[in-house]
Design a protein around this motif. Sequence first.
Motif, PDB file in Angstrom:
ATOM      1  N   ASN A 102      67.158 -30.125 -67.283  1.00 11.77           N
ATOM      2  CA  ASN A 102      67.803 -28.807 -67.267  1.00 11.77           C
ATOM      3  C   ASN A 102      66.825 -27.662 -67.528  1.00 11.77           C
ATOM      4  O   ASN A 102      67.201 -26.615 -68.059  1.00 11.77           O
ATOM      5  N   LEU A 103      65.579 -27.868 -67.139  1.00 12.31           N
ATOM      6  CA  LEU A 103      64.594 -26.798 -67.218  1.00 12.31           C
ATOM      7  C   LEU A 103      64.682 -25.885 -66.003  1.00 12.31           C
ATOM      8  O   LEU A 103      64.071 -24.815 -65.968  1.00 12.31           O
ATOM      9  N   PRO A 123      72.907 -36.121 -60.804  1.00 10.85           N
ATOM     10  CA  PRO A 123      74.000 -35.170 -60.550  1.00 10.85           C
ATOM     11  C   PRO A 123      73.509 -33.891 -59.876  1.00 10.85           C
ATOM     12  O   PRO A 123      73.260 -32.876 -60.539  1.00 10.85           O
ATOM     13  N   ALA A 124      73.357 -33.932 -58.578  1.00  9.51           N
ATOM     14  CA  ALA A 124      72.884 -32.767 -57.829  1.00  9.51           C
ATOM     15  C   ALA A 124      73.474 -32.815 -56.427  1.00  9.51           C
ATOM     16  O   ALA A 124      73.929 -33.859 -55.957  1.00  9.51           O
ATOM     17  N   ARG A 125      73.468 -31.661 -55.757  1.00 12.65           N
ATOM     18  CA  ARG A 125      73.956 -31.569 -54.379  1.00 12.65           C
ATOM     19  C   ARG A 125      72.920 -30.824 -53.545  1.00 12.65           C
ATOM     20  O   ARG A 125      72.213 -29.938 -54.041  1.00 12.65           O
ATOM     21  N   GLN A 248      75.812 -29.184 -62.827  1.00 16.91           N
ATOM     22  CA  GLN A 248      76.281 -28.375 -63.949  1.00 16.91           C
ATOM     23  C   GLN A 248      76.124 -26.885 -63.652  1.00 16.91           C
ATOM     24  O   GLN A 248      77.017 -26.081 -63.931  1.00 16.91           O
ATOM     25  N   PHE A 249      74.984 -26.523 -63.058  1.00 12.11           N
ATOM     26  CA  PHE A 249      74.757 -25.128 -62.684  1.00 12.11           C
ATOM     27  C   PHE A 249      75.743 -24.702 -61.597  1.00 12.11           C
ATOM     28  O   PHE A 249      76.280 -23.589 -61.626  1.00 12.11           O
ATOM     29  N   ASN A 253      78.232 -21.544 -61.453  1.00 10.07           N
ATOM     30  CA  ASN A 253      77.743 -20.497 -60.537  1.00 10.07           C
ATOM     31  C   ASN A 253      78.063 -20.862 -59.087  1.00 10.07           C
ATOM     32  O   ASN A 253      77.165 -20.927 -58.233  1.00 10.07           O
ATOM     33  N   PRO A 254      79.328 -21.103 -58.772  1.00 10.06           N
ATOM     34  CA  PRO A 254      79.680 -21.564 -57.422  1.00 10.06           C
ATOM     35  C   PRO A 254      79.399 -20.538 -56.329  1.00 10.06           C
ATOM     36  O   PRO A 254      79.231 -20.914 -55.159  1.00 10.06           O
TER      37      PRO A 254
END
Length: 348
Positions: A102-103, A123-125, A248-249, A253-254
């Motif tokens: 999470n940097l 966990p990423a897209r 998570q971001f 922040n969609p």
Amino acid sequence: MTTHNKSSKSLISRRKTFFGIGATLALVGGGGYASYYLSSSPKQRINDYPPQSIRIAWPKSESDSLLAIAQTEGFFEKYALNVTILPNIQNHLQAMDALKQNLCDAAVLSALDWLPELLGGVPARLLVGISGGNFRLLASRKQRIDRLIDLAGLKIATHRHSAKERLFFSILLRRKGLNPEQNIKWVEMEKEELLPALLSNQVQAIIGNDPLMWEILSHANKQVFELAGSQSGSWSSRANRILGMNNQFLNTNPNITTPLALSIRHASKWQTEHLQETSMLLADQLKAMSSKEILAMLKNQNQNIVPINNQLWEQVAQYIDEFKLLGKVPNSLSSSRTARQFCLSIQS
């Protein structure tokens, strides 16, 4: 002042900005990320997007022309984006570590580096393709090598930390009926050892990506030739590097996905239309090549490959199919469904 002088002055200014990006963005970090106020006027913005901030791990950002253009030509700013680039990220391992810790909120990696991580549950897209591939396999003109299948039983050298290059050519070799692990003798070398080893027949082919491969090809074109690469065939229209975002971001922040993807697309379009200027931007970084050689390299590469939405997930599905070909994922896995799960959809 003449138009020519204005253009030259603008270019010099952009070059100065380009080579100061690494240091400048490193300083932006902390406080700048939290307290951002867009300096451009509303008239310069596109669709009045609200100001938003994002931190990106972008390997070798200090010499990345697309990033430099997005910054110096104001494409991020036009979409009200405050983009902080993490300093000292030199490879995909560092970028992925930063994302996991999470940097950063997003990272730019090769699709061949993204897939093992996503398949492993990171966990990423994936949001947008950044550029096409520039992988090349060079062989000596002295050798009787005309096709990839002629490499069976021979030695191919790679430079260290070139896993994605080897993976790319393993896919090409597998398509030709060769087992890349059994029929090829892979050798790791330092970058400066590749050409001497090829010319002395210690190895029969070398692989890598630009600018290294183009530099070798330009300076030794009477002794070596390009046997295969990513500039032709189905790979010629496919993204290599892709920007992906932390889940998570994304959850908090969609609304950042559309302006971020479109700003990158506009920067890529500008680069395609200004290759001469782009070559001059790169000249101080790629000191081993002249701006003329850099321009020739850019013209040979596939430009403006920035897929989003359906085009992106279709390309990711192709990558998954190729991982099946190498036995890296089970054939029972649905390439299409998995690719859709990995990719984001935006309104463009």
